[in-house]
Motif scaffolding. Structure first.
Motif, mmCIF file in Angstrom:
data_model
loop_
_atom_site.group_PDB
_atom_site.id
_atom_site.type_symbol
_atom_site.label_atom_id
_atom_site.label_comp_id
_atom_site.label_asym_id
_atom_site.label_seq_id
_atom_site.Cartn_x
_atom_site.Cartn_y
_atom_site.Cartn_z
ATOM 1 N N GLU A 187 0.601 -1.255 0.152
ATOM 2 C CA GLU A 187 -0.083 0.010 0.106
ATOM 3 C C GLU A 187 0.787 1.179 -0.067
ATOM 4 O O GLU A 187 0.617 2.201 -0.488
ATOM 5 C CB GLU A 187 -0.805 0.188 1.252
ATOM 6 C CG GLU A 187 -2.009 -1.017 1.042
ATOM 7 C CD GLU A 187 -3.064 -0.855 2.395
ATOM 8 O OE1 GLU A 187 -4.263 -0.952 2.083
ATOM 9 O OE2 GLU A 187 -2.639 -0.959 3.550
ATOM 10 N N GLU A 188 2.007 1.237 0.582
ATOM 11 C CA GLU A 188 2.859 2.166 0.732
ATOM 12 C C GLU A 188 3.866 2.378 -0.346
ATOM 13 O O GLU A 188 4.207 3.527 -0.814
ATOM 14 C CB GLU A 188 3.794 2.137 2.025
ATOM 15 C CG GLU A 188 3.214 2.350 3.161
ATOM 16 C CD GLU A 188 4.177 2.057 4.426
ATOM 17 O OE1 GLU A 188 5.329 1.886 4.128
ATOM 18 O OE2 GLU A 188 3.529 1.999 5.697
ATOM 19 N N LEU A 189 4.033 1.454 -1.330
ATOM 20 C CA LEU A 189 4.821 1.090 -2.457
ATOM 21 C C LEU A 189 4.037 2.241 -3.507
ATOM 22 O O LEU A 189 3.334 2.220 -3.887
ATOM 23 C CB LEU A 189 5.133 0.108 -2.887
ATOM 24 C CG LEU A 189 5.878 -0.386 -4.078
ATOM 25 C CD1 LEU A 189 7.574 -0.031 -3.734
ATOM 26 C CD2 LEU A 189 5.918 -1.819 -4.433
ATOM 27 N N GLU A 190 5.270 2.869 -4.111
ATOM 28 C CA GLU A 190 5.004 4.101 -5.295
ATOM 29 C C GLU A 190 5.494 3.357 -6.466
ATOM 30 O O GLU A 190 4.655 3.286 -7.667
ATOM 31 C CB GLU A 190 5.379 5.309 -5.063
ATOM 32 C CG GLU A 190 4.852 6.110 -3.928
ATOM 33 C CD GLU A 190 3.312 6.268 -4.233
ATOM 34 O OE1 GLU A 190 2.783 6.313 -5.248
ATOM 35 O OE2 GLU A 190 2.621 6.326 -3.006
ATOM 36 N N ASP A 191 6.416 2.657 -6.694
ATOM 37 C CA ASP A 191 6.896 2.021 -7.775
ATOM 38 C C ASP A 191 6.595 0.678 -8.130
ATOM 39 O O ASP A 191 6.961 -0.314 -7.636
ATOM 40 C CB ASP A 191 8.565 1.983 -7.592
ATOM 41 C CG ASP A 191 9.185 1.498 -9.010
ATOM 42 O OD1 ASP A 191 8.552 1.284 -9.808
ATOM 43 O OD2 ASP A 191 10.494 1.222 -8.729
ATOM 44 N N TYR A 192 5.397 0.806 -8.897
ATOM 45 C CA TYR A 192 4.804 -0.725 -9.114
ATOM 46 C C TYR A 192 5.424 -1.302 -10.680
ATOM 47 O O TYR A 192 4.632 -1.877 -11.163
ATOM 48 C CB TYR A 192 3.302 -0.786 -9.400
ATOM 49 C CG TYR A 192 2.798 -1.133 -8.086
ATOM 50 C CD1 TYR A 192 1.821 -2.251 -7.923
ATOM 51 C CD2 TYR A 192 2.967 -0.396 -7.017
ATOM 52 C CE1 TYR A 192 1.709 -2.675 -6.599
ATOM 53 C CE2 TYR A 192 2.301 -0.624 -5.690
ATOM 54 C CZ TYR A 192 1.627 -1.855 -5.599
ATOM 55 O OH TYR A 192 1.173 -2.258 -4.252
ATOM 56 N N CYS A 200 10.663 -4.702 -2.915
ATOM 57 C CA CYS A 200 9.743 -4.500 -1.740
ATOM 58 C C CYS A 200 9.580 -5.736 -1.006
ATOM 59 O O CYS A 200 9.551 -5.913 0.077
ATOM 60 C CB CYS A 200 8.588 -3.878 -2.046
ATOM 61 S SG CYS A 200 7.293 -3.760 -0.870
ATOM 62 N N LYS A 242 -1.576 -1.356 -9.066
ATOM 63 C CA LYS A 242 -1.700 -1.174 -7.487
ATOM 64 C C LYS A 242 -2.938 -1.354 -7.078
ATOM 65 O O LYS A 242 -3.133 -2.088 -6.046
ATOM 66 C CB LYS A 242 -0.833 0.185 -7.354
ATOM 67 C CG LYS A 242 -0.999 0.440 -5.751
ATOM 68 C CD LYS A 242 -0.398 1.738 -5.191
ATOM 69 C CE LYS A 242 -0.105 1.808 -3.692
ATOM 70 N NZ LYS A 242 0.510 3.083 -3.399
ATOM 71 N N GLU A 243 -3.849 -0.673 -7.764
ATOM 72 C CA GLU A 243 -5.217 -0.861 -7.286
ATOM 73 C C GLU A 243 -5.908 -2.044 -7.189
ATOM 74 O O GLU A 243 -6.296 -2.565 -6.159
ATOM 75 C CB GLU A 243 -6.183 0.120 -8.222
ATOM 76 C CG GLU A 243 -7.408 0.340 -7.591
ATOM 77 C CD GLU A 243 -8.278 1.362 -8.435
ATOM 78 O OE1 GLU A 243 -9.421 1.102 -8.433
ATOM 79 O OE2 GLU A 243 -7.855 1.980 -9.355
#
Length: 258
Positions: A187-192, A200, A242-243
């Motif tokens: 949930e905190e990760l931005e780089d997908y 991660c 991410k979503e």
């Protein structure tokens, strides 16, 4: 023969090709429902693979190679190596050979051939080319793609027994804990991107001093709902985004809690 002699013509040399039978050693017959060349094309086989396979029915290359281009077949063919005994039309071998030809396709031609099958299954806004790349080395005929990738479109209603894996040393109880902890990180990760996801999850596994299989099995089941997938957790999460990844992990946690 008598007609040739009667007209004074030079009699040709006759070469008899091996009889081709099915796996039950019965002669192939269209009447019995056996596939024609056109049928095999419709079933997702490549023309070059079919020609290569048929050329080796009752004949073998002196080099003992099985994957041969048409030019190589022409160069190496020698009727003296034709077998007299019947040749079996082995569909398993044809599929294997077709898979080898698919692996050799350049990206442009491969995408052109595989995309219609992918688009039959996937309507969501995901990178179809990344899905195509995942399955290229795993399919034998193009229709195989659909059952391999359907989970990208809809998460299947899977059984919780999938979380139990002896090699990974996982079960529903420890899988729940692993997913809860990984959810917070993802949930905190931005780089997908794949490298970002990999860093991660691997850091989590290292921090927990956990077997890598144990750290990856629960999340792959959560995001795919399948025991066998064309790619690992990193690739699947990257494609889902991410979503959707977060949504599926939360559903898994809910299932395991209940």
């Amino acid at each position: 023969t008598r007609l040739y002699h009667a007209f004074g013509w030079e009699e040709p040399i006759y070469i008899h090709c091996s009889l081709i039978t099915n796996e039950e050693h019965k002669k192939l017959s269209k009447r019995s429902g056996h596939s024609s060349f056109e049928d095999l094309i419709e079933q997702g086989f490549l023309p070059d693979a079919i020609v290569n396979f048929i050329a080796l029915l009752g004949w073998s290359s002196p080099s003992n190679r099985e994957i041969l281009s048409l030019e190589e077949l022409i160069e190496e063919f020698d009727y003296n190596h034709i077998n007299k005994s019947p040749a079996v039309f082995d569909m398993v071998k044809l599929k294997w050979m077709n898979g080898e030809y698919i692996k050799q396709l350049d990206d442009g031609r491969y995408y052109e051939l595989v995309m219609p099958y992918i688009k039959e299954v996937i309507t969501k806004d995901v990178d179809l080319y990344k899905i195509a790349d995942l399955v290229k080395s795993r399919i034998e005929i193009f229709p195989d793609v659909k059952d391999m990738i359907d989970f990208f479109e809809d998460l299947p209603d899977y059984d919780l027994d999938l979380y139990t894996n002896k090699k990974s040393k996982t079960n529903p109880e420890n899988s729940l804990e692993i997913l809860q902890e990984q959810l917070a990180l993802l949930e905190e990760l931005e780089d997908y991107s794949k490298p970002g996801i990999q860093d991660c999850i691997n850091k989590y596994i290292e921090d927990k001093e956990m077997n890598k299989r144990k750290g990856l099995w629960p999340i792959r089941i959560a995001v795919a709902g399948k025991q066998v997938t064309p790619g690992g957790a990193y690739e699947i999460i990257e494609i889902l985004g991410k979503e959707e990844t977060i949504r599926r992990i939360k559903l898994a946690i809910e299932k395991l809690n209940n």
